[in-house]
Scaffold this motif. Structure first.
Motif, PDB file in Angstrom:
ATOM      1  N   VAL A 163      13.368  -3.701   4.402  1.00  0.00           N
ATOM      2  CA  VAL A 163      12.495  -3.331   3.284  1.00  0.00           C
ATOM      3  C   VAL A 163      11.104  -3.042   3.851  1.00  0.00           C
ATOM      4  O   VAL A 163      10.471  -3.926   4.419  1.00  0.00           O
ATOM      5  N   PRO A 164      10.644  -1.803   3.740  1.00  0.00           N
ATOM      6  CA  PRO A 164       9.358  -1.480   4.362  1.00  0.00           C
ATOM      7  C   PRO A 164       8.176  -2.136   3.649  1.00  0.00           C
ATOM      8  O   PRO A 164       8.252  -2.426   2.453  1.00  0.00           O
ATOM      9  N   VAL A 165       7.132  -2.351   4.398  1.00  0.00           N
ATOM     10  CA  VAL A 165       5.904  -2.887   3.802  1.00  0.00           C
ATOM     11  C   VAL A 165       5.251  -1.798   2.942  1.00  0.00           C
ATOM     12  O   VAL A 165       4.948  -2.004   1.777  1.00  0.00           O
ATOM     13  N   VAL A 166       5.055  -0.658   3.545  1.00  0.00           N
ATOM     14  CA  VAL A 166       4.564   0.507   2.805  1.00  0.00           C
ATOM     15  C   VAL A 166       5.338   1.730   3.325  1.00  0.00           C
ATOM     16  O   VAL A 166       5.910   1.695   4.407  1.00  0.00           O
ATOM     17  N   ALA A 202      -4.264  10.191  12.342  1.00  0.00           N
ATOM     18  CA  ALA A 202      -4.989   9.260  11.484  1.00  0.00           C
ATOM     19  C   ALA A 202      -4.474   9.403  10.058  1.00  0.00           C
ATOM     20  O   ALA A 202      -4.130  10.492   9.621  1.00  0.00           O
ATOM     21  N   PHE A 203      -4.372   8.264   9.356  1.00  0.00           N
ATOM     22  CA  PHE A 203      -3.823   8.336   8.001  1.00  0.00           C
ATOM     23  C   PHE A 203      -4.629   7.456   7.058  1.00  0.00           C
ATOM     24  O   PHE A 203      -5.409   6.603   7.477  1.00  0.00           O
ATOM     25  N   ARG A 204      -4.398   7.667   5.762  1.00  0.00           N
ATOM     26  CA  ARG A 204      -5.067   6.861   4.751  1.00  0.00           C
ATOM     27  C   ARG A 204      -4.076   6.628   3.610  1.00  0.00           C
ATOM     28  O   ARG A 204      -3.326   7.522   3.218  1.00  0.00           O
ATOM     29  N   PHE A 205      -4.065   5.378   3.101  1.00  0.00           N
ATOM     30  CA  PHE A 205      -3.149   5.060   2.003  1.00  0.00           C
ATOM     31  C   PHE A 205      -3.837   5.151   0.657  1.00  0.00           C
ATOM     32  O   PHE A 205      -5.068   5.069   0.570  1.00  0.00           O
ATOM     33  N   ASN A 206      -3.043   5.220  -0.387  1.00  0.00           N
ATOM     34  CA  ASN A 206      -3.608   5.106  -1.732  1.00  0.00           C
ATOM     35  C   ASN A 206      -3.990   3.650  -2.011  1.00  0.00           C
ATOM     36  O   ASN A 206      -3.676   2.748  -1.212  1.00  0.00           O
ATOM     37  N   ALA A 207      -4.649   3.408  -3.142  1.00  0.00           N
ATOM     38  CA  ALA A 207      -5.270   2.097  -3.386  1.00  0.00           C
ATOM     39  C   ALA A 207      -4.261   0.956  -3.341  1.00  0.00           C
ATOM     40  O   ALA A 207      -4.480  -0.069  -2.674  1.00  0.00           O
ATOM     41  N   SER A 208      -3.124   1.098  -4.028  1.00  0.00           N
ATOM     42  CA  SER A 208      -2.212  -0.050  -4.109  1.00  0.00           C
ATOM     43  C   SER A 208      -1.578  -0.321  -2.748  1.00  0.00           C
ATOM     44  O   SER A 208      -1.430  -1.472  -2.343  1.00  0.00           O
ATOM     45  N   ALA A 209      -1.212   0.751  -2.021  1.00  0.00           N
ATOM     46  CA  ALA A 209      -0.623   0.545  -0.706  1.00  0.00           C
ATOM     47  C   ALA A 209      -1.665  -0.025   0.253  1.00  0.00           C
ATOM     48  O   ALA A 209      -1.346  -0.821   1.136  1.00  0.00           O
ATOM     49  N   ALA A 210      -2.909   0.373   0.067  1.00  0.00           N
ATOM     50  CA  ALA A 210      -3.976  -0.143   0.933  1.00  0.00           C
ATOM     51  C   ALA A 210      -4.091  -1.667   0.769  1.00  0.00           C
ATOM     52  O   ALA A 210      -4.235  -2.399   1.744  1.00  0.00           O
ATOM     53  N   ARG A 211      -3.956  -2.115  -0.472  1.00  0.00           N
ATOM     54  CA  ARG A 211      -4.026  -3.562  -0.736  1.00  0.00           C
ATOM     55  C   ARG A 211      -2.842  -4.269  -0.080  1.00  0.00           C
ATOM     56  O   ARG A 211      -3.005  -5.259   0.610  1.00  0.00           O
ATOM     57  N   PHE A 215      -0.977  -3.277   2.372  1.00  0.00           N
ATOM     58  CA  PHE A 215      -1.087  -3.189   3.822  1.00  0.00           C
ATOM     59  C   PHE A 215      -2.162  -4.163   4.330  1.00  0.00           C
ATOM     60  O   PHE A 215      -1.979  -4.837   5.349  1.00  0.00           O
ATOM     61  N   GLY A 216      -3.260  -4.244   3.583  1.00  0.00           N
ATOM     62  CA  GLY A 216      -4.336  -5.178   3.941  1.00  0.00           C
ATOM     63  C   GLY A 216      -3.842  -6.624   3.948  1.00  0.00           C
ATOM     64  O   GLY A 216      -4.043  -7.359   4.915  1.00  0.00           O
ATOM     65  N   ASP A 217      -3.131  -6.992   2.866  1.00  0.00           N
ATOM     66  CA  ASP A 217      -2.603  -8.357   2.779  1.00  0.00           C
ATOM     67  C   ASP A 217      -1.641  -8.646   3.920  1.00  0.00           C
ATOM     68  O   ASP A 217      -1.672  -9.706   4.535  1.00  0.00           O
ATOM     69  N   TYR A 218      -0.784  -7.666   4.183  1.00  0.00           N
ATOM     70  CA  TYR A 218       0.234  -7.845   5.209  1.00  0.00           C
ATOM     71  C   TYR A 218      -0.416  -8.052   6.576  1.00  0.00           C
ATOM     72  O   TYR A 218      -0.064  -8.957   7.318  1.00  0.00           O
ATOM     73  N   THR A 219      -1.390  -7.229   6.907  1.00  0.00           N
ATOM     74  CA  THR A 219      -2.024  -7.344   8.221  1.00  0.00           C
ATOM     75  C   THR A 219      -2.804  -8.660   8.347  1.00  0.00           C
ATOM     76  O   THR A 219      -2.806  -9.295   9.395  1.00  0.00           O
ATOM     77  N   GLN A 220      -3.381  -9.060   7.245  1.00  0.00           N
ATOM     78  CA  GLN A 220      -4.140 -10.316   7.271  1.00  0.00           C
ATOM     79  C   GLN A 220      -3.221 -11.493   7.605  1.00  0.00           C
ATOM     80  O   GLN A 220      -3.563 -12.367   8.377  1.00  0.00           O
ATOM     81  N   ASN A 221      -2.015 -11.483   7.018  1.00  0.00           N
ATOM     82  CA  ASN A 221      -1.081 -12.599   7.194  1.00  0.00           C
ATOM     83  C   ASN A 221      -0.279 -12.522   8.474  1.00  0.00           C
ATOM     84  O   ASN A 221       0.452 -13.447   8.793  1.00  0.00           O
ATOM     85  N   ASN A 222      -0.328 -11.380   9.162  1.00  0.00           N
ATOM     86  CA  ASN A 222       0.545 -11.231  10.329  1.00  0.00           C
ATOM     87  C   ASN A 222      -0.207 -10.857  11.597  1.00  0.00           C
ATOM     88  O   ASN A 222       0.344 -10.170  12.463  1.00  0.00           O
ATOM     89  N   ILE A 223      -1.448 -11.310  11.716  1.00  0.00           N
ATOM     90  CA  ILE A 223      -2.231 -10.979  12.906  1.00  0.00           C
ATOM     91  C   ILE A 223      -1.526 -11.502  14.150  1.00  0.00           C
ATOM     92  O   ILE A 223      -0.992 -12.618  14.168  1.00  0.00           O
ATOM     93  N   GLN A 227      -3.951  -6.299  15.386  1.00  0.00           N
ATOM     94  CA  GLN A 227      -5.096  -6.935  16.041  1.00  0.00           C
ATOM     95  C   GLN A 227      -5.964  -7.675  15.042  1.00  0.00           C
ATOM     96  O   GLN A 227      -6.500  -8.732  15.333  1.00  0.00           O
ATOM     97  N   SER A 228      -6.107  -7.060  13.871  1.00  0.00           N
ATOM     98  CA  SER A 228      -7.002  -7.683  12.899  1.00  0.00           C
ATOM     99  C   SER A 228      -6.595  -7.219  11.510  1.00  0.00           C
ATOM    100  O   SER A 228      -5.723  -6.361  11.351  1.00  0.00           O
ATOM    101  N   HIS A 229      -7.220  -7.786  10.535  1.00  0.00           N
ATOM    102  CA  HIS A 229      -6.985  -7.415   9.150  1.00  0.00           C
ATOM    103  C   HIS A 229      -7.424  -5.960   8.937  1.00  0.00           C
ATOM    104  O   HIS A 229      -8.572  -5.622   9.169  1.00  0.00           O
ATOM    105  N   ILE A 230      -6.449  -5.095   8.546  1.00  0.00           N
ATOM    106  CA  ILE A 230      -6.814  -3.693   8.318  1.00  0.00           C
ATOM    107  C   ILE A 230      -7.056  -3.518   6.832  1.00  0.00           C
ATOM    108  O   ILE A 230      -6.117  -3.363   6.052  1.00  0.00           O
ATOM    109  N   ALA A 231      -8.284  -3.572   6.441  1.00  0.00           N
ATOM    110  CA  ALA A 231      -8.618  -3.374   5.026  1.00  0.00           C
ATOM    111  C   ALA A 231      -8.929  -1.894   4.824  1.00  0.00           C
ATOM    112  O   ALA A 231      -9.141  -1.164   5.789  1.00  0.00           O
TER     113      ALA A 231
END
Lengths: 328, 556
Positions: free
Chosen positions: B276-279, B300-309, B311-319, B338-342
């Protein structure tokens, strides 16, 4: 008096039934021969109907094309049945050598893969490094199968539509005669394609349908005059009325076929090789269609016989009847 | 009949003049085409180059500028017929249902017993429950997840067909939902194909849906079908998944919610991923070529608002853990977080060349095709062959026209001149109508026009021959009367003959494909215009001529 080109004298009185047995027999023989030819020799179906790939190559060279060299260059690729033919056309430059390569449908794939196509070109470059691929067509077995059915359906639908229209406008006997003439034309045209093994593809179906349209056009003009004359000469025997009608419309038939053939023949000679088969089918069809409207359609109507007086019970008296004829 | 009332004359003349005016741009084909391209570019808001400005000035804006489209066989280009595998979407939809069903059913584990997904055909979800006697209860729970179909034709129907078999629940999409899904899949595929081809920047491509699951793509000027195939054939399904581990065995047994996918650039390396993909790539709002910190090409890419959230949560929890960037079932890179990608932007690295990075960015921007495609038919026609065909067609048409005109004038004198003029007008009208309706002229279409030249004179021939007859039959008949009778009596034959030809042409159009249809269009238009010119235009000429000359005796 101005000069007038007259291909047909003002008043003709040919008896088109004089050689009835011979002409009708000729038609029957042609139709049967065509069926036999199609069944025994088969049609040289193009990739539209069989699936596969055709590649058209062009090379600038003055020396003749060595088909054998092409063949041996492609053979190692193991593509199965490969047919290589040189294309001739009066419009080509002296150093323009065109070849078409037909490759059978490959197992397990619809259209030919890019790798295969590149490999074919690479192999051909060993023959002449300037060979270019100017056109490719690749049709998968799935589409080709459907195209066969669409083609058959469209010819049948056209015949059915014509049958109904003639029946509504004239009498059922006319529509039987017209359709018999159409089947005659189509069969004989397909027979020619089998005899000479000319490539039979989707465009030939278009030509066949056009022939249907053209041939019926001719037949309808004769029928139209026949219907008019049936009212005019109520007592004349059917056979004579028919003869008269064909004679009266003969100059028109010759003029129209003449102009159409002029246009088609210039297309046949100058139109390029890409549509030559298509134009050939039409040219042949115009000739056969003209013949059939004079010699086939009305013979069938005569054979069935027209009920020129629906109220009359005794057929032996029908030519002496005073009531209205059964045409509109 | 010989006298035509004034308003009819005016009407006929107006039709002829309009026809000639609308056919005229085709004589200046290249100039008008350049003008139209420049106008189209300007309409898109592009700044025009001096060349384009000159091209735009090459044809006045106030004149009609519609021209006949040239088919691929005349212009050169590529054509593809693609079949969209609409069934693939069912599988993805049903697979996505499983976690939801598991959750709902697991909540009642006390009554239902154990819950297990069984192997089944693609697009079918088979769930086995422990307590077979509770299957009705399981179905009831399952039905709570069933929604009404949201399409016009499927009103009142549910999206899922849920049946039972022993202790198994069988879930699949309902027929109404399948139809709705097919439709969406096709719409989306069309749109994505269009965007991908547009981005490659060619002249007006034709991208149309054919039948229930096919797309016909025609790109004039494309040098090969392969080029287009590569552009649209790539599915470009991008997902970001959690990495569970790596392996060198492609057949290693993995958990039911996991999958094993190969690395794109390291042979023999396989990643075990959470399936099951994260985004997913569908949440991308932008992708463009870039370089990474080492100067290598990247995207380089950019997500929409909900996916950004998310993805941000996921990176924060899986550093410190790796995550995989998966493109078309291959792991293109698996960087460590490496770090939280907000903020939802990031960069994809993966040892790309500059071209690969540019192409990937294009594909990602255009979005993923919802399903893969099979190519059923491919045609490429080189521009040189097309130019040769046009030249040959023009030549044949010109010679044919001259022959027909000579033949007609030799046979009918002045009346032959009228018929020839009408023929010229007829051809102009065909071009005018083709231009106005945006019809496409193909090589068989040229043949159709040439054939029309042959047959167009037929209606005139019918009339002229009839006039001759009337002149013969009634020696004393006045010329005017003979002409009138000629038109009158030839009419039924003209109508019958043309209606039957028209019928076959309609059948050609309805059932025909590709070039056959091109032929049918010109042929159909030719029949209509030739009846008009033969009946009205020549009659107008004849009546005008007659009014001036008043011949006592008619020689025809």
């Amino acid at each position: 008096m101005a000069f007038r080109l007259k291909l047909v004298p003002e008043k003709t009185n040919f008896d088109f039934f004089k050689h009835q047995v011979a002409t009708f027999g000729f038609s029957v023989v042609m139709v049967l021969a065509s069926i036999v030819l199609v069944l025994t020799m088969g049609l040289n179906l193009g990739i539209d109907f069989r699936g596969g790939t055709t590649i058209r190559t062009e090379a600038d060279q003055t020396e003749p094309v060595d088909i054998g060299a092409y063949r041996s260059a492609i053979a190692p690729l193991g593509l199965g049945d490969v047919l290589i033919t040189q294309v001739y056309d009066p419009n080509f430059r002296a150093d323009q050598k065109v070849v078409t390569i037909r490759i059978q449908a490959q197992d397990g794939q619809e259209a030919i893969s890019p790798e295969t196509q590149a490999k074919v070109l690479d192999s051909l470059k060993t023959v002449n490094k300037d060979i270019k691929i100017v056109a490719t067509e690749s049709i998968g077995p799935k589409v080709s199968g459907e195209l066969i059915w669409t083609a058959i359906w469209s010819v049948l639908a056209a015949v059915a539509a014509i049958l109904v229209y003639i029946w509504l406008r004239f009498e059922w006997q006319f529509s039987v005669g017209a359709v018999a003439a159409l089947i005659h034309d189509v069969t004989v045209t397909v027979g020619i394609f089998a005899l000479f093994q000319i490539k039979f593809d989707l465009s030939i179906i278009a030509a066949l349908l056009t022939i249907l349209g053209y041939s019926i056009n001719d037949t309808v003009v004769v029928f139209d005059r026949l219907r008019e004359n049936l009212v005019k000469y109520k007592k004349m025997p059917l056979r004579e009325v028919m003869n008269l009608s064909v004679n009266e419309t003969l100059s028109r038939t010759v003029m129209t076929s003449g102009t159409t053939l002029l246009a088609l023949i210039s297309l046949l000679v100058l139109g390029g090789d890409v549509i030559r088969n298509f134009v050939f089918a039409m040219t042949w069809g115009v000739i056969v269609g003209t013949y059939s409207s004079v010699y086939v359609a009305k013979n069938i109507v005569l054979f069935i016989g027209l009920d020129r007086n629906k109220e009359k019970k005794d057929p032996s008296e029908k030519f002496f009847d005073k009531t209205d004829v059964a045409t509109d | 009949m010989l006298h035509i009332s004034l308003w009819k004359r005016v009407l006929i003349l107006i039709v002829v003049v309009i026809g000639l005016v609308f056919a005229a741009p085709n004589i200046f084909y290249n100039r008008v085409e350049g003008h139209n391209d420049a106008v189209a570019a300007a309409a898109k808001g592009q700044a025009l180059t001096p060349d384009q400005q000159a091209a735009r000035a090459g044809w006045p804006d106030w004149l009609p500028s519609d021209i006949v489209n040239l088919g691929l066989d005349l212009r050169g280009g590529a054509q593809l017929l693609a079949e969209v595998n609409v069934d693939e979407v069912y599988k993805a939809r049903v697979d996505a249902l499983w976690p939801e069903f598991r959750k709902a059913l697991a909540a009642e584990r006390g009554t239902l017993g154990s819950i297990r997904r069984l192997n089944a055909d693609p697009g079918v979800l088979r769930i086995q429950i422990g307590n077979a006697d509770q299957i009705a209860e399981a179905q009831k729970i399952a039905e709570t997840l069933n929604n009404p179909v949201s399409s016009l034709t499927g009103v009142g129907q549910k999206t899922l067909a849920i049946t039972t078999q022993g202790n198994q629940l069988i879930v699949q999409l309902s027929d109404a939902e399948k139809a709705a899904t097919d439709d969406r899949t096709m719409q989306q595929s069309l749109e994505i194909v269009r965007r991908r081809i547009d981005a490659a920047g060619t002249r007006e491509p034709t991208i149309v849906r054919e039948g229930s699951d096919r797309i016909l793509i025609q790109v004039p000027g494309a040098s090969s079908a392969q080029e287009i195939k590569q552009l649209i054939g790539t599915t470009a399904k991008l997902t970001f998944n959690s990495v569970i581990g790596t392996s060198s065995n492609p057949n290693e047994a993995v958990g039911s919610d996991q999958e094993i996918l190969p690395s794109a650039d390291q042979k023999g390396l396989y990643y075990i991923l959470d399936s099951v993909p994260v985004v997913t790539g569908e949440d991308l709002t932008d992708a463009r070529p870039d370089t990474d910190q080492n100067g290598y090409p990247a995207v380089a890419f950019r997500f929409n608002a909900s996916a950004a959230r998310t993805f941000g949560d996921y990176t924060q929890n899986n550093i410190g853990k790796p995550f995989a960037i998966v493109l078309d079932k291959k792991v293109i890179s698996a960087p460590t977080i490496q770090s939280h990608i907000a903020g939802g932007s990031g960069i994809i690295t993966g040892r790309f060349t500059v071209k690969e990075a540019t192409d990937l960015a294009l594909l990602l921007r255009a979005g993923a095709l919802p399903a893969s495609m099979n190519f059923l038919e491919e045609r490429t026609i080189g521009p040189e062959l097309g130019a040769d065909s046009i030249a040959a067609g023009k030549m044949a048409a010109a010679v044919g026209a001259v022959l027909v005109v000579v033949f007609m004038i030799a046979s009918y004198g002045t009346f032959g001149v009228f018929a020839s003029l009408a023929l010229g007008i007829n051809i102009a009208l065909i071009f005018a109508i083709m231009s106005a309706i945006g019809g496409t002229l193909t090589l068989p279409g040229i043949a159709g026009i040439v054939l029309t030249m042959g047959t167009a004179v037929d209606a005139n021939v019918l009339v002229f021959e009839r006039i001759r007859e009337e002149l013969r039959n009634q020696q004393k008949a006045k010329a005017a009367r003979a002409i009138e009778l000629g038109y009158e009596r030839a009419m039924s034959a003209i109508i019958d003959a043309n209606v039957t030809t028209f019928l076959t042409a309609v059948i050609l159009f309805v059932l025909g494909a590709g070039p056959v249809r091109g032929f049918a269009v010109t042929f159909l238009i030719g029949i209509i215009t030739s009846v008009f010119t033969a009946i009205w235009v020549t009659r107008l000429f004849v009546s005008l001529w007659f009014a001036r000359r008043r011949p006592r005796e008619l020689v025809l």
